[in-house]
Structures are given as C-alpha cells and as structure tokens.
Design a protein around this motif. Sequence first.
Motif, PDB file in Angstrom:
ATOM      1  N   ASP A  37      31.459  47.273 -33.171  1.00 37.01           N
ATOM      2  CA  ASP A  37      32.328  47.383 -34.351  1.00 37.01           C
ATOM      3  C   ASP A  37      31.833  46.500 -35.495  1.00 37.01           C
ATOM      4  OD1 ASP A  37      32.870  45.305 -32.632  1.00 37.01           O
ATOM      5  OD2 ASP A  37      34.974  45.125 -33.215  1.00 37.01           O
ATOM      6  N   VAL A  38      31.417  45.279 -35.140  1.00 40.53           N
ATOM      7  CA  VAL A  38      30.893  44.368 -36.164  1.00 40.53           C
ATOM      8  C   VAL A  38      29.581  44.916 -36.715  1.00 40.53           C
ATOM      9  CG1 VAL A  38      30.253  41.989 -36.705  1.00 40.53           C
ATOM     10  CG2 VAL A  38      31.924  42.423 -34.903  1.00 40.53           C
ATOM     11  N   GLU A  39      28.755  45.478 -35.831  1.00 38.84           N
ATOM     12  CA  GLU A  39      27.455  46.025 -36.274  1.00 38.84           C
ATOM     13  C   GLU A  39      27.659  47.070 -37.379  1.00 38.84           C
ATOM     14  OE1 GLU A  39      25.210  48.164 -33.306  1.00 38.84           O
ATOM     15  OE2 GLU A  39      23.323  47.822 -34.374  1.00 38.84           O
ATOM     16  N   LYS A  40      28.630  47.920 -37.163  1.00 37.46           N
ATOM     17  CA  LYS A  40      28.906  48.982 -38.145  1.00 37.46           C
ATOM     18  C   LYS A  40      29.286  48.356 -39.501  1.00 37.46           C
ATOM     19  CE  LYS A  40      31.571  53.291 -38.418  1.00 37.46           C
ATOM     20  NZ  LYS A  40      32.678  52.974 -39.348  1.00 37.46           N
ATOM     21  N   GLN A  41      30.200  47.398 -39.462  1.00 34.66           N
ATOM     22  CA  GLN A  41      30.632  46.721 -40.694  1.00 34.66           C
ATOM     23  C   GLN A  41      29.467  46.034 -41.401  1.00 34.66           C
ATOM     24  OE1 GLN A  41      34.031  43.976 -40.328  1.00 34.66           O
ATOM     25  NE2 GLN A  41      34.659  45.076 -38.500  1.00 34.66           N
ATOM     26  N   VAL A  42      28.644  45.340 -40.594  1.00 37.71           N
ATOM     27  CA  VAL A  42      27.521  44.594 -41.157  1.00 37.71           C
ATOM     28  C   VAL A  42      26.540  45.553 -41.824  1.00 37.71           C
ATOM     29  CG1 VAL A  42      25.464  43.255 -40.562  1.00 37.71           C
ATOM     30  CG2 VAL A  42      27.677  42.633 -39.580  1.00 37.71           C
ATOM     31  N   LYS A  43      26.191  46.627 -41.106  1.00 38.77           N
ATOM     32  CA  LYS A  43      25.203  47.568 -41.648  1.00 38.77           C
ATOM     33  C   LYS A  43      25.702  48.210 -42.939  1.00 38.77           C
ATOM     34  CE  LYS A  43      22.180  48.629 -37.834  1.00 38.77           C
ATOM     35  NZ  LYS A  43      21.786  49.540 -36.758  1.00 38.77           N
ATOM     36  N   GLU A  44      26.967  48.541 -42.977  1.00 35.35           N
ATOM     37  CA  GLU A  44      27.540  49.135 -44.191  1.00 35.35           C
ATOM     38  C   GLU A  44      27.467  48.149 -45.362  1.00 35.35           C
ATOM     39  OE1 GLU A  44      30.740  52.170 -42.023  1.00 35.35           O
ATOM     40  OE2 GLU A  44      31.484  50.475 -43.214  1.00 35.35           O
ATOM     41  N   TYR A  45      27.832  46.901 -45.075  1.00 40.30           N
ATOM     42  CA  TYR A  45      27.841  45.893 -46.141  1.00 40.30           C
ATOM     43  C   TYR A  45      26.435  45.642 -46.672  1.00 40.30           C
ATOM     44  CZ  TYR A  45      29.041  41.760 -48.809  1.00 40.30           C
ATOM     45  OH  TYR A  45      29.218  40.877 -49.838  1.00 40.30           O
ATOM     46  N   VAL A  46      25.474  45.513 -45.728  1.00 42.61           N
ATOM     47  CA  VAL A  46      24.087  45.233 -46.099  1.00 42.61           C
ATOM     48  C   VAL A  46      23.510  46.379 -46.935  1.00 42.61           C
ATOM     49  CG1 VAL A  46      21.751  45.025 -45.127  1.00 42.61           C
ATOM     50  CG2 VAL A  46      23.614  43.640 -44.192  1.00 42.61           C
ATOM     51  N   ALA A  47      23.806  47.618 -46.514  1.00 42.47           N
ATOM     52  CA  ALA A  47      23.299  48.790 -47.240  1.00 42.47           C
ATOM     53  C   ALA A  47      23.929  48.868 -48.632  1.00 42.47           C
ATOM     54  CB  ALA A  47      23.591  50.056 -46.440  1.00 42.47           C
ATOM     55  N   LYS A  48      25.247  48.678 -48.695  1.00 45.02           N
ATOM     56  CA  LYS A  48      25.990  48.801 -49.959  1.00 45.02           C
ATOM     57  C   LYS A  48      25.497  47.789 -50.991  1.00 45.02           C
ATOM     58  CE  LYS A  48      30.774  48.777 -51.654  1.00 45.02           C
ATOM     59  NZ  LYS A  48      32.151  48.394 -51.306  1.00 45.02           N
ATOM     60  N   HIS A  49      25.215  46.562 -50.527  1.00 41.17           N
ATOM     61  CA  HIS A  49      24.808  45.496 -51.451  1.00 41.17           C
ATOM     62  C   HIS A  49      23.296  45.333 -51.503  1.00 41.17           C
ATOM     63  CE1 HIS A  49      29.046  44.739 -50.718  1.00 41.17           C
ATOM     64  NE2 HIS A  49      29.075  44.147 -51.896  1.00 41.17           N
ATOM     65  N   ASN A  50      22.590  46.234 -50.839  1.00 40.88           N
ATOM     66  CA  ASN A  50      21.125  46.250 -50.876  1.00 40.88           C
ATOM     67  C   ASN A  50      20.520  44.891 -50.503  1.00 40.88           C
ATOM     68  OD1 ASN A  50      18.701  47.569 -51.246  1.00 40.88           O
ATOM     69  ND2 ASN A  50      18.568  47.005 -53.434  1.00 40.88           N
ATOM     70  N   LEU A  51      21.017  44.299 -49.416  1.00 38.36           N
ATOM     71  CA  LEU A  51      20.580  42.960 -48.997  1.00 38.36           C
ATOM     72  C   LEU A  51      19.375  43.036 -48.072  1.00 38.36           C
ATOM     73  CD1 LEU A  51      24.031  41.308 -48.164  1.00 38.36           C
ATOM     74  CD2 LEU A  51      22.715  41.113 -50.285  1.00 38.36           C
ATOM     75  N   ASN A  52      18.554  42.003 -48.136  1.00 36.02           N
ATOM     76  CA  ASN A  52      17.382  41.911 -47.269  1.00 36.02           C
ATOM     77  C   ASN A  52      17.753  41.171 -45.981  1.00 36.02           C
ATOM     78  OD1 ASN A  52      14.813  42.010 -46.314  1.00 36.02           O
ATOM     79  ND2 ASN A  52      14.013  40.412 -47.679  1.00 36.02           N
ATOM     80  N   VAL A  53      18.608  41.776 -45.195  1.00 32.59           N
ATOM     81  CA  VAL A  53      19.090  41.171 -43.948  1.00 32.59           C
ATOM     82  C   VAL A  53      18.780  42.129 -42.801  1.00 32.59           C
ATOM     83  CG1 VAL A  53      21.107  40.333 -42.670  1.00 32.59           C
ATOM     84  CG2 VAL A  53      20.985  40.007 -45.146  1.00 32.59           C
ATOM     85  N   LYS A  54      18.115  41.604 -41.795  1.00 31.36           N
ATOM     86  CA  LYS A  54      17.784  42.416 -40.623  1.00 31.36           C
ATOM     87  C   LYS A  54      18.961  42.342 -39.643  1.00 31.36           C
ATOM     88  CE  LYS A  54      14.024  42.323 -37.333  1.00 31.36           C
ATOM     89  NZ  LYS A  54      12.828  41.549 -36.928  1.00 31.36           N
ATOM     90  N   VAL A  55      19.330  43.476 -39.114  1.00 31.43           N
ATOM     91  CA  VAL A  55      20.410  43.485 -38.124  1.00 31.43           C
ATOM     92  C   VAL A  55      19.815  43.841 -36.763  1.00 31.43           C
ATOM     93  CG1 VAL A  55      22.623  44.512 -37.464  1.00 31.43           C
ATOM     94  CG2 VAL A  55      22.067  44.170 -39.890  1.00 31.43           C
ATOM     95  N   VAL A  56      19.977  42.955 -35.783  1.00 37.44           N
ATOM     96  CA  VAL A  56      19.433  43.231 -34.442  1.00 37.44           C
ATOM     97  C   VAL A  56      20.543  43.172 -33.403  1.00 37.44           C
ATOM     98  CG1 VAL A  56      17.108  42.357 -34.929  1.00 37.44           C
ATOM     99  CG2 VAL A  56      18.827  40.796 -34.006  1.00 37.44           C
TER     100      VAL A  56
END
Lengths: 152, 152
Positions: free
Chosen positions: B107-126
């Motif tokens: 559930d957190v992964e989904k939220q994180v990926k959406e936020y990172v994509a929306k704000h175009n952040l250079n954050v890797k999600v593993v």
Amino acid sequence: MAHKSKKPRVLASGVFDLLHLGHVKFLEEAKNTGGKNSQLIVIIARDTTVEKAKGRKPIMSENQRRTLVESLKVVDEAILGLEDFDIGDVIEHIKPDIIALGYDQADVEKQVKEYVAKHNLNVKVVRIGRFEADELDSSSKIRQRIVEKYAR
Amino acid sequence: MAHKSKKPRVLASGVFDLLHLGHVKFLEEAKNTGGKNSQLIVIIARDTTVEKAKGRKPIMSENQRRTLVESLKVVDEAILGLEDFDIGDVIEHIKPDIIALGYDQADVEKQVKEYVAKHNLNVKVVRIGRFEADELDSSSKIRQRIVEKYAR
C-alpha cells in the motif's frame, strides 16, 4: 590472570528474550564500566540452560537471540553460552577485565565472586542497577501485556 | 528534486513492534540498496497511526520502538513519523535517494510511486523480499507463540 590489553574487555550475560529497552540500557551501562575503548562481549544463555533454570524455553530461539543482540551498536560480540553452563569456563575463555551483572543476576554474582576470589583473578565485578522507566522493561511484563491483549 | 550528497540516503519505515530478526534483515537489505556509504533513516510509525490502520496499538510504545531501532548497528537515524501520516511530507522532509519497502508494504509502495511520478522526483523505489527462515520472523507470530504458551 585476566587478559591485559589496551581495550578493557567487559563481559555481560543474559537471556535477552523479547529484546527491550531495559536490555539495551543494561548493555550500555555495562560497556561504560570499561570506559570509552572497552569491548563488550555478551554471553547469550542457551535454550536448554534457560529451560533448566526457569522451567520453560525462551520465546525466541538462542540463534535469534544471539543475532539480535549482536546487531546492537553497543555490542562487539555475542556468543552462545556453554550447554553445561560453568562460570569458570566462561571466565577462562573470555578473559574479561570486568564482569557486569544485571539487577536480577544476584545468583551469578555470588558464583563469579567466589570463582574470582578462589583463583585470585584480577577481574572487577560490577552490578548494574535496574533501568527505571514507565515502560515495558522486562520480558515478563511484555509477555503479560500480550497475553492480556490477545488471549480470550 | 532528491537531495544529492556523497552518502546516498535510504529511507525505510515500519512499526517495529517486538523487534525480531526479520526487522534487522529488512533494515540491512534496505541499507545495502544504497551501497557501502549509504545512510539509513528509519521512520517509526506512531502509536496513533498504527491504531488507525490496524485497530489496535502496538505492544511497545512509539518511544521504546524508536530507541530500540536506533540502537541497531545498521540504523543511522530513527525518527517518529508524523501524527498525520503523509508520504509527501516524509519525502520532502527526509529527501531520500532510495525508498526501501518491506514485503508487507504494498500500500505504501503505491502511494510512494504515485507521489514520486507526480512530482517528477529522482527517488528510486525498491521492494525488499521477506526474510525466509524457520524462525519467528513477524511480530504477529511472536504474539501468537506467547499467547499459546502463557494464556489459559
């Protein structure tokens, strides 16, 4: 004679079932008795030793307890105890400069002091007080809380 | 943009109630994703956040859980989460290079990926796999074992 090196060797021991803040505070104070450069070696009681002493095995296995304790910043080395616990064997093997005992280890303190006196060893024996806090600071309190919350 | 420094910042989060080997292995693997020089920052879920999500408070208080996690060798910093959990606030505040998620944090992964994509952040999600062992490797298994042994 106790092993002499630049790094005072502090020995602590215990079961460390259900790791909690009381354990960590005890280990931090134990290490402090040897000063900044000290090395903290921790003996983890075997499942069979605990069963003999308390009539029941710990919740977590000896391997899990050992690995968790060694994962703590304050701990340099965590070693499983001997199957047949003998304080003399432990002292001869680890060669500590200081043996730190917890508030609930009066029985071990007596054995240690007798052994050290009998063999005229240069080992300091210190007793660490109980960590006082309005928190779950013992494994039995934690077990009790869980049983109250989850058992019917 | 993600914060750029020589030390990659890895962010992990969780409840960490009844600390066990599964927690430590998860944190070690999380830190490894950032390489040798990485810094591991861990967010500890607030008691109120856990109660809202799971309908019950953790056994150990948030302060005890935070201090224990920060006592681990692998952890550089452990911080209590926000009372009103918001993944965006956490990311903006911690500025991680990598966000590591556990096997049970879909559930957190989904939220994180959406936020990172929306704000175009250079954050890797593993995503970190579950630690497989014939051991007590989850807080609920540990609670269950205790209730079985101690409840009438």
